[in-house]
Design an enzyme around this catalytic site. Sequence first.
Site, PDB file in Angstrom:
ATOM      1  N   GLY A  52       1.167  -2.112  10.015  1.00 23.71           N
ATOM      2  CA  GLY A  52       0.105  -2.890   9.393  1.00 23.71           C
ATOM      3  C   GLY A  52      -1.139  -2.943  10.251  1.00 23.71           C
ATOM      4  O   GLY A  52      -2.261  -2.742   9.763  1.00 23.71           O
TER       5      GLY A  52
ATOM      6  N   GLU B 131      -2.323  -7.810  16.970  1.00 25.69           N
ATOM      7  CA  GLU B 131      -1.199  -8.020  17.869  1.00 25.69           C
ATOM      8  C   GLU B 131       0.012  -7.473  17.135  1.00 25.69           C
ATOM      9  O   GLU B 131       0.319  -7.906  16.021  1.00 25.69           O
ATOM     10  CB  GLU B 131      -1.069  -9.511  18.153  1.00 25.69           C
ATOM     11  CG  GLU B 131      -0.060  -9.814  19.217  1.00 25.69           C
ATOM     12  CD  GLU B 131       0.781 -10.992  18.822  1.00 25.69           C
ATOM     13  OE1 GLU B 131       1.984 -10.764  18.560  1.00 25.69           O
ATOM     14  OE2 GLU B 131       0.254 -12.108  18.756  1.00 25.69           O
TER      15      GLU B 131
ATOM     16  N   LYS C 222      -7.067 -13.632   4.483  1.00 25.74           N
ATOM     17  CA  LYS C 222      -6.211 -13.057   3.448  1.00 25.74           C
ATOM     18  C   LYS C 222      -4.855 -13.762   3.585  1.00 25.74           C
ATOM     19  O   LYS C 222      -4.175 -13.601   4.597  1.00 25.74           O
ATOM     20  CB  LYS C 222      -6.096 -11.551   3.677  1.00 25.74           C
ATOM     21  CG  LYS C 222      -4.896 -10.861   3.012  1.00 25.74           C
ATOM     22  CD  LYS C 222      -4.991 -10.834   1.496  1.00 25.74           C
ATOM     23  CE  LYS C 222      -3.817 -10.028   0.916  1.00 25.74           C
ATOM     24  NZ  LYS C 222      -2.495 -10.661   1.202  1.00 25.74           N
TER      25      LYS C 222
ATOM     26  N   ARG D 149       3.363  -3.088  13.582  1.00 30.17           N
ATOM     27  CA  ARG D 149       2.602  -1.979  14.145  1.00 30.17           C
ATOM     28  C   ARG D 149       1.960  -1.151  13.033  1.00 30.17           C
ATOM     29  O   ARG D 149       0.783  -0.801  13.113  1.00 30.17           O
ATOM     30  CB  ARG D 149       3.546  -1.110  14.979  1.00 30.17           C
ATOM     31  CG  ARG D 149       2.877   0.010  15.714  1.00 30.17           C
ATOM     32  CD  ARG D 149       3.855   0.563  16.731  1.00 30.17           C
ATOM     33  NE  ARG D 149       3.305   1.658  17.499  1.00 30.17           N
ATOM     34  CZ  ARG D 149       3.869   2.142  18.602  1.00 30.17           C
ATOM     35  NH1 ARG D 149       4.990   1.604  19.058  1.00 30.17           N
ATOM     36  NH2 ARG D 149       3.327   3.141  19.268  1.00 30.17           N
TER      37      ARG D 149
ATOM     38  N   CYS E 252       7.188 -12.313  18.522  1.00 33.66           N
ATOM     39  CA  CYS E 252       6.652 -11.073  19.113  1.00 33.66           C
ATOM     40  C   CYS E 252       7.003 -11.008  20.590  1.00 33.66           C
ATOM     41  O   CYS E 252       6.928  -9.951  21.195  1.00 33.66           O
ATOM     42  CB  CYS E 252       5.150 -10.973  18.888  1.00 33.66           C
ATOM     43  SG  CYS E 252       4.317 -12.540  18.998  1.00 33.66           S
TER      44      CYS E 252
ATOM     45  N   GLU F  21      10.591  -1.460  18.977  1.00 35.31           N
ATOM     46  CA  GLU F  21      10.851  -2.858  18.653  1.00 35.31           C
ATOM     47  C   GLU F  21      11.783  -2.972  17.450  1.00 35.31           C
ATOM     48  O   GLU F  21      11.592  -2.297  16.442  1.00 35.31           O
ATOM     49  CB  GLU F  21       9.533  -3.584  18.330  1.00 35.31           C
ATOM     50  CG  GLU F  21       9.730  -5.071  18.058  1.00 35.31           C
ATOM     51  CD  GLU F  21       8.446  -5.774  17.603  1.00 35.31           C
ATOM     52  OE1 GLU F  21       8.278  -6.942  17.938  1.00 35.31           O
ATOM     53  OE2 GLU F  21       7.615  -5.140  16.918  1.00 35.31           O
TER      54      GLU F  21
ATOM     55  N   GLY G 153       1.038  -8.979  13.252  1.00 35.58           N
ATOM     56  CA  GLY G 153       2.056  -8.454  12.346  1.00 35.58           C
ATOM     57  C   GLY G 153       2.633  -7.152  12.865  1.00 35.58           C
ATOM     58  O   GLY G 153       2.732  -6.931  14.071  1.00 35.58           O
TER      59      GLY G 153
END
Lengths: 505, 505
Positions: free
Chosen positions: A244, A264, A183, A242, A301, A390, A240
Site C-alpha cells: 500500500g 510507515e 481517507k 508495504r 508495526c 514481515e 499500513g
Amino acid sequence: MSLEAKNLIGYQAVAGKGAGIQAVDPATDERLAPVYHEVSDADFDRALDLAQTAFLQYRELSDAARAQFLDSIAAEIEADSEAIIQRAMQETALPHARLQGECARTCNQLRLFAAVVRQGAYRDIRRDEAMPQRQPPRPDIRYRKIGLGPVAVFGASNFPLAFSVAGGDTASALAAGCPVVVKAHNAHPGTSEYVGRAVQRAAQRCGMPEGVFALLYGEGNRIGEKLVGHPHIKAVGFTGSRAGGLALLKLAQARPEPIPVYAEMSSINPVYLMPDALATQAEALGRALVAAMTMGAGQFCTSPGVVFAAAGAGFDAFTAAARAALAVQTAQTMLTPAIARAFEQGIQNLAAHAQLLAAGEASGGIHSCRARLFVVEGDVFAGNEALRQEVFGSAAVIVCCRDFAQMQMLTEQLEGQLTAAVHATADDDVGQLKSLLSQLERKAGRIVFNGFGTGVEVCGAMVHGGPFPATSDSRSTSVGATAIDRFLRPVCYQDVPADILPEAF
Amino acid sequence: MSLEAKNLIGYQAVAGKGAGIQAVDPATDERLAPVYHEVSDADFDRALDLAQTAFLQYRELSDAARAQFLDSIAAEIEADSEAIIQRAMQETALPHARLQGECARTCNQLRLFAAVVRQGAYRDIRRDEAMPQRQPPRPDIRYRKIGLGPVAVFGASNFPLAFSVAGGDTASALAAGCPVVVKAHNAHPGTSEYVGRAVQRAAQRCGMPEGVFALLYGEGNRIGEKLVGHPHIKAVGFTGSRAGGLALLKLAQARPEPIPVYAEMSSINPVYLMPDALATQAEALGRALVAAMTMGAGQFCTSPGVVFAAAGAGFDAFTAAARAALAVQTAQTMLTPAIARAFEQGIQNLAAHAQLLAAGEASGGIHSCRARLFVVEGDVFAGNEALRQEVFGSAAVIVCCRDFAQMQMLTEQLEGQLTAAVHATADDDVGQLKSLLSQLERKAGRIVFNGFGTGVEVCGAMVHGGPFPATSDSRSTSVGATAIDRFLRPVCYQDVPADILPEAF
C-alpha cells in the site's frame, strides 16, 4: 449520537453516492450498519478546494489559535470516548482496555502537538543581521519554517485511533499549519466517523476556516489515488502495508509536481540476546519474548519478528521457556479477515524454511491468530530471504547464531527497521555492544536496551521511523514532537521591512 | 602542478579506460588537454565499496576531526587557487575576478560547515528522562541525528567551484558524516581534477578513512546513472537543468530502496515593482534590472526572468531606462556551446509570444549571450505557458499588469521558485505587500525586498531552495548552515546504558 454514514466536508456531512462500504465485525463476520457510500467526484473536488482555501487562512493563524484547536479536538474526542471505543471494539475486535489506552494516547498526542506549537521552536527561526559595512554589504536574512499545504492522511487498521483520523499524522500536519484530508480506513468506517465528527466540531467551535479538515470515504483505491494525485495535496501520511505504501509513493512521484510521502510500512524489529543475558536470564527472556510478540495478536508495526541469539549457554532454556509460554497463549481475533488470511500465508512461508518451535492455543473462533515461533540456524537464515519478510501477527523466528560475527553478518542483510532491541547484562562485552549499536543505528530508527520496541512513547525524543522499507523516508518520524517537521519547509526573508515581516519574527 | 587526467579513488589516481572526455574553451572552441577517460566498471565498484567502508569509520569520527578535515580542504584549495582559477577561466570563460570570488566563497562555505559541525547543534540532541514511577513507567529516550550514508554529488556548469567538486553539496554531506562520490562535470574536468586533488590531499593529511571522497569521470550519462542506482549511495545532490534533475530523481525512485534526491533545477525568479517604487524610482529600477539580469551572462539559477510591474506612472520611464541600459551591455561568452544554443532557442520561444523591448550589443565572438528584454501585457502572459519557462542566460520578460489583483493572479500561475524580489517604498500599500509576501512564501524559498536574488549569502539563515521545480525537495536548502540537514536522519536510543551510548550524549 448515532452514525450518519456521511462524508465530512467543511462543516457539512454529505451523503456519498458511489459504491457501498460496510464494516465487518471480525469476531462474528457480521456486517455492521450503517452502509457508507463513496464520496461523489463533485464533493471530492469541493473538499479539496475547501482545503486549499482553508490553507491560505489556517497557515496565517497564530500559534495559540492552532494549539487551541488541537486541544479542542482532544476534548471533543474525550467527550465521545465511550461511543468511539464501543464502535471500535466492534469494528476491530480489539479489547476495551486496549482501545481506552489508545484513545488516551491519541488525546495526549494532540495535546503534545498543541504544546509544540505554543512553544514555537518548530519554526526554527534564525537570523543573520545585516552588515552594511562589509564589502559587499551583507543583507538582513531571517529564516523560518512554514506549512507545506494540504496533507492527505491514510489511517492504519491496527490503530483505529492513534494512527487514524485524528492520529499522529493528522495532529502533526494540523500543528504545522496544514489542512488535512483523511481517507477513512474501510475496516473502521464508524470509528472514523465518530472521530471525524469530533474534529469537525472542534474546528467549528474554534472558528477554524472551513475546510481545515475533511473525512472522505471510498471503496477500493480510487478515492485514495485521486487524493494523492490532486494538485492541492502537498504531502501524504500513511501507515499500513508495504504494498500500500509503495503504491502511494509511486503515485506521488508520478505527479507533475512530486510530493513527499511519509509511509510507515514494514519492519521485523530484530531482537538480540547477548551471551551473558542469555546465560543468566534465559527463562525470563523466553517469557518476555512471548509476551511482546503476542501483545495485540502481534498486530503492531513494532512487533518482534526475528530473534538473534548466541548459541551456547541458556539457548535451550530460552527456547524451552518460550515454547511453554506460547503453548498457553489464547488465540486472539485479528483485525480483519484479510489480515488473518495473510497471517496464515505468512506462517506457511516461514514454515517452508524454518522449524516450528511452538504454537499458541488453537481457537474455535474465526479470523484468529494462533501465535507461532520458529527456530533456524544462522546459516539457513542467511540463505532465505523469505525469513526476513514481515509476517503481520504473532510470529517470530529465533535464529541460533554461531557467534557474534555471524549475528552481525545476518544483521547486515536486514532491510531498514523501525526498532531493534538488545538484551544484555553488565557482564556482556562492551566492545561488542558498542559495535552492535553502531550497526543498528544504520538499520533502525529506534534502539531499545533490555526491552522490546512494542511500546512507542509519545514524547519529544521519540523516533518512530527508520530506513526503507520501515518507512519511505528515513529522515522522518511519525510519532513524537519532531513528526511536525515532515510538513514544514524553510523560507527566508532578505531585507524585508519590519512592518511587512510575519509576526513570528 | 599539472593535470593527470585521472579518476581519484581513495588515495589513488586511476586512469580511466572508457570513452574520452575533453573540455572545450567556449571562447575559442579549442579543445583543452588533457583527455580524461571514463572510469572502468571495476574501479567504479572499488570507489563505491571504499565509500561504504569509509562511511563506517568516518561517521564515528569526532566532530572536531570532521571539522578539521573541512578546514583543511579549504586550505588546500587556497594553496592551489591560482592554478584552479586559471584552468576554470579556460573551461568556462568566466572572468578572473568572478572565479576568485567564487573560490573564496567555496572556501568560506567549507569553513562554515566546519563551524556548524564544531558547534554540534546539527545533531539536534533531545532527551526525555525516565519516569520509573509513572504507570506504565517511561523509559529514558534520547534522540540525535546521524549521517545517511555515502552521497553522490553532481556539480553544476555555472559554478565550477561553489556548486561543484568541493561545493555546498560536498561540504554539507562531509559535515554530516557522509562520504562523497562526485561525478565530475564534463564542462570543467580540469578544474574538477585540481579541486578533487585538494580534497584528496586534505583527506590524507587529516588521516581520514580512505574512500571518504572520490572523483569519477564518465562520458554521457552512464556513470551518473550507475552512481544513483548503486545500493551504497543513500542520497544525491544535484544542481543543473530541470531535465537532468528529473532524470536523476526518476532513477533514484525506481531503486529497490528509493533514496532522496536534492536537485536544484529551474526558476524564473519573479520580480515585483510596486506602484510607488515604480513611480518614484523608475530609472534606477530599469538600470538595476539590467545589471541583475546580465550579471554573469544571466547564468545564475537566481537570475531574474520575469518582472511584474504595475501599469501607470513610471512604467514607460522604467522600460526606457532598461532599454537604454541593455543597449550598451556587451555580449559575454556563455559556459558551453550547448548552453549558448539553448539560450537562443529560449529567446525564440519568448519572441513567439512577447514583444522584444531591447537587446544588448551583438558580439563578434562565438557562443556569446546577447541579452534580451521582452515586454508583454498581463493577459497575454496569463495565456502563454512558454513565457513562464526558464531561459538560462540574460533574458527577462516585463509583464505590464492591469492592477495588483492581476499581479497576484499571474503569481498564482507560477511554479515554485528559488527567489522572488519585491521593490517597494514606504509609501506602497502595506496591506498589498503583506498579501504579496504571504503569497510568495508559498511560491519561493527566498523573498528579497528592494534587491535581486542573484547574490546568495553563505550564512546560517539562507534558504537556497523552494517548491518544485525550483528544487525536487522543498523541505531543503542547498546553501547555508541547514543544508547539512539533507544528509541526516534521526535515531533514538531507549534505555541504552551510559557506557554503550555514543559519546555525543
